[in-house]
Scaffold this motif. Sequence first.
Motif, mmCIF file in Angstrom:
data_model
loop_
_atom_site.group_PDB
_atom_site.id
_atom_site.type_symbol
_atom_site.label_atom_id
_atom_site.label_comp_id
_atom_site.label_asym_id
_atom_site.label_seq_id
_atom_site.Cartn_x
_atom_site.Cartn_y
_atom_site.Cartn_z
ATOM 1 N N ILE A 1 -28.553 50.640 44.521
ATOM 2 C CA ILE A 1 -30.176 50.954 46.006
ATOM 3 C C ILE A 1 -31.000 50.242 45.119
ATOM 4 O O ILE A 1 -30.734 49.096 44.579
ATOM 5 N N SER A 2 -32.548 49.540 45.853
ATOM 6 C CA SER A 2 -33.259 48.911 45.728
ATOM 7 C C SER A 2 -34.277 49.183 45.644
ATOM 8 O O SER A 2 -34.977 48.525 44.738
ATOM 9 N N THR A 3 -34.434 50.671 45.049
ATOM 10 C CA THR A 3 -35.599 51.165 44.077
ATOM 11 C C THR A 3 -35.506 51.848 43.299
ATOM 12 O O THR A 3 -34.425 52.868 43.760
ATOM 13 N N ALA A 4 -35.621 52.152 42.010
ATOM 14 C CA ALA A 4 -35.080 53.447 40.940
ATOM 15 C C ALA A 4 -35.255 54.311 41.420
ATOM 16 O O ALA A 4 -35.205 55.430 41.234
ATOM 17 N N ALA A 5 -36.407 54.507 42.332
ATOM 18 C CA ALA A 5 -36.738 56.100 43.417
ATOM 19 C C ALA A 5 -35.823 56.530 43.996
ATOM 20 O O ALA A 5 -34.567 57.675 44.445
ATOM 21 N N GLU A 6 -34.650 55.602 45.068
ATOM 22 C CA GLU A 6 -33.644 55.725 45.889
ATOM 23 C C GLU A 6 -32.406 56.549 45.403
ATOM 24 O O GLU A 6 -32.287 57.188 45.772
ATOM 25 N N ILE A 7 -32.922 56.377 43.559
ATOM 26 C CA ILE A 7 -31.427 56.582 42.750
ATOM 27 C C ILE A 7 -31.379 58.288 43.850
ATOM 28 O O ILE A 7 -30.223 59.033 44.126
ATOM 29 N N GLU A 8 -32.502 58.978 43.773
ATOM 30 C CA GLU A 8 -32.474 60.334 43.579
ATOM 31 C C GLU A 8 -31.915 60.370 45.402
ATOM 32 O O GLU A 8 -30.850 61.778 45.976
ATOM 33 N N THR A 9 -32.746 60.274 45.934
ATOM 34 C CA THR A 9 -31.876 60.051 47.237
ATOM 35 C C THR A 9 -30.385 59.927 47.971
ATOM 36 O O THR A 9 -29.787 60.729 48.257
ATOM 37 N N LEU A 10 -29.870 59.408 47.145
ATOM 38 C CA LEU A 10 -28.499 58.530 47.134
ATOM 39 C C LEU A 10 -27.733 59.949 45.983
ATOM 40 O O LEU A 10 -26.943 60.666 46.887
ATOM 41 N N ALA A 11 -27.813 60.507 44.993
ATOM 42 C CA ALA A 11 -27.605 61.682 44.162
ATOM 43 C C ALA A 11 -27.596 63.034 45.248
ATOM 44 O O ALA A 11 -26.920 63.236 45.269
ATOM 45 N N GLY A 12 -28.612 62.906 46.286
ATOM 46 C CA GLY A 12 -29.332 64.062 46.721
ATOM 47 C C GLY A 12 -27.827 64.456 48.063
ATOM 48 O O GLY A 12 -27.860 65.095 48.458
ATOM 49 N N THR A 13 -27.049 63.403 48.896
ATOM 50 C CA THR A 13 -26.418 63.329 49.550
ATOM 51 C C THR A 13 -24.953 63.733 49.451
ATOM 52 O O THR A 13 -24.067 63.715 50.211
ATOM 53 N N VAL A 14 -25.186 63.906 47.363
ATOM 54 C CA VAL A 14 -23.827 64.708 47.825
ATOM 55 C C VAL A 14 -24.190 66.330 46.530
ATOM 56 O O VAL A 14 -24.839 65.992 46.299
ATOM 57 N N GLU A 15 -23.080 66.898 46.510
ATOM 58 C CA GLU A 15 -23.436 68.298 45.958
ATOM 59 C C GLU A 15 -23.077 67.947 44.263
ATOM 60 O O GLU A 15 -23.558 68.993 43.355
ATOM 61 N N ASP A 16 -22.310 66.972 44.109
ATOM 62 C CA ASP A 16 -22.128 67.301 42.305
ATOM 63 C C ASP A 16 -21.746 66.248 42.115
ATOM 64 O O ASP A 16 -21.796 64.564 43.021
ATOM 65 N N ASN A 17 -21.196 65.498 40.724
ATOM 66 C CA ASN A 17 -20.437 63.853 41.112
ATOM 67 C C ASN A 17 -19.231 64.289 40.923
ATOM 68 O O ASN A 17 -19.309 62.237 40.511
ATOM 69 N N GLY A 18 -17.978 65.049 41.907
ATOM 70 C CA GLY A 18 -16.832 64.161 42.401
ATOM 71 C C GLY A 18 -16.054 63.841 41.023
ATOM 72 O O GLY A 18 -15.040 63.577 41.736
ATOM 73 N N GLY A 19 -16.334 64.555 39.773
ATOM 74 C CA GLY A 19 -15.571 64.313 39.291
ATOM 75 C C GLY A 19 -15.820 63.109 37.928
ATOM 76 O O GLY A 19 -15.301 62.999 37.482
#
Lengths: 506, 255
Positions: A324-342
Amino acid sequence: MTASHIAAIDQGTTSSRCILFDADGRIVAVEQQEHSQVFPQPGWVEHDAAEIWTRVRSVVRGALERAGLTAADVRAVGITNQRETTVLWDRHTGVPVHNAIVWQDTRTEALCRELGRNVGQDRFRRETGLPLASYFAGPKIRWLLDNVEGLRERAEAGDVLFGTMDSWLIWNLTGGVDGGRHVTDVTNASRTLLMNLHTLRWDERIAESLGVPLAMLPEIRSSAEVYGEAVGDLAGVPVAAALGDQQAALFGQTCFAEGEAKSTYGTGTFLLLNTGEKIVHSYHGLLTTVGFRIGDRPPVYALEGSIAVTGSLVQWLRDQLGIISTAAEIETLAGTVEDNGGAYVVPAFSGLFAPYWRSDARGVITGLTRYVTKGHLARAVLEATAWQTREVVDAMQKDSGVTLTALKVDGGMTSNNLLMQGIADVLDVPVERPYVAETTALGAAYAAGLAVGFWDGLETLRANWHRAAEWTPKMAADTREREHRNWLKAVERTMGWIDQDEQSEL
Amino acid sequence: MPGAIQSLSRAAAILRLLAGGERRLGLSEVATGLGLAKGTAHGILRTLQQEGFVEQDPESGKYQLGAELLRLGQSYLDVHELRARALVWADDLARAAGETVYLGVLHQRGVLVVHHVFRPDDSRQVLEVGSMQPLHATALGKVLLAYDPVARGELGGGPWEAFTARTVTEPAALDAQCALVRERGWADAVEETWEGVASVAALIQDRRRNPVGAVCVSGAVETVCGPDGAVRPALVASVRTAARAISRDLGAHRF
């Protein structure tokens, strides 16, 4: 007198700030200045206490100018400060005898092991609530006395004074060599390893064991009372409160009643639970500390649990992995999936802290399959903070018997909705964010305002607390249980990574 | 549907070629690679160069991708970054106004709520982050329509759904309102989404004055509006101050 503001001085690890509040607890002006970090050797961290005092005077002046106010408009000043940082100075000249040793400084690790003798790090836990660790002020004083030429003799003669940052500032604010008051508050004193939690006095036996002369220690006072009158830019203003930073945040979040807790999410995270007038000893690796004491009312105690790696795990993803390029972007990235995928991330970068205390552990990413994407990892990173919060809360509940009904949060990471929702989900209690993000400075202002009657009582302050956001648990109970089991399995996989012989070199 | 514009297609092909394995290409390599006459390729490359999408190495005369392309790719503002930067100002606005505050951005022909601050009365309220509001019937939406051509384009021609008797459903009326929004710098929606609810919004811009979102105060029509039925001027001032403060914070940010 028509003074309608309270000043808070927030003396932190990297900067000093002065914030002026009005009667509703709203911020009127903020002024901030950073100070130098001195790193003489790996693991050593020092501050120039004289520089800090200069910065503090400057931010006080700056905040008054910014708000267009003078000392006459300020009813009282309260102090909150980085805890445990230790400064020794000459009472006749006001000059520090050495740079202040900062809380993160690890130079006293060997000394602490030696002081533990055959008992170990819990030698003084019953009296002080703390393990013998390099953070705390007592061993830092001892190191200075042992290593600065001629200092011990001067200290025994009563020529040298000790203080944490609160004491240093109060002494200077109230006149310094010209009648400055040498005092500290119970919350700061509770981080020295020298104060007895039961009597709230210096423990003579421990002071003797550490080799610290009583003559150099400040008088222990409550967190909210008039210590003296300021000179200089705040001439005539009562200096009326002091609280360590985490205790100030507890107070600013108005966690006045037993069972109320706050969690401050920054680089690391600090959870404090108000345990009322009871001293709760921890069997799960938490610290017992004084929460606050108002004037001559009984002291209020707290359990403290810290999580070393929370915001810094997101920074790691940004700076070391570049996902990620900013700390806030982690939420955007995490929002692309429904869960932690295991996938699960356990950031035991320098071992596991509360409630495990395993220095042989190191971080893991586990549960990886071909299916896992960077979105899943982003989610696992946020979940790591949530589960670590859960483990500290569980430990607090086991130690205190108190069941948490809500968690008040503050700090930079509260802007992350997914994380806050995740914390509510794994704790299964609502998570609440208040309006004023500056809970630490607000806590110091509240205590000072109470001491001078600017606010008439805790209920008035409670009425100032408003919910800006609330996250309610949405996770199904069976999902929570399954995820908890998986997290615990992941934690297990971190342990025993460092071999015994490697460890002794650390 | 008209056919593709040939020179634009060729420009796109050139950019793709330059983005491929070999980073720097000479004029003849570009022309050969795409089967173009040298003169044609040169004309397109020069236009792209003027726009900053292509740069020419002064030494070798070879072409490569320009910095402007990079800026285009990075100009997208992460909504979570927007929230993080707006947090303090949104809190302060909600406290000063005594009302609910929302931050919204354009998303799929509607307004996506990216931040929500509760009304400071500690009553039971539910976080609405992630919910959608209609473009044509909210103050947030009207600000986006007024300043963001993409928003107006996405909304298309009316008539749009009427949520209340006061909802603006016709394009002519809405476009006239948008002109007014641009003129005075703020938008209102009094009982246009829900009966009894009024809101007032202002624009959030980034460093290059691009519209990135809007901030609004929303509350009961009795408290948001004065006795004359218009939004109270003090509230308008608070919303505009907050929007400017957030924009300023975004401007300090390096995209």
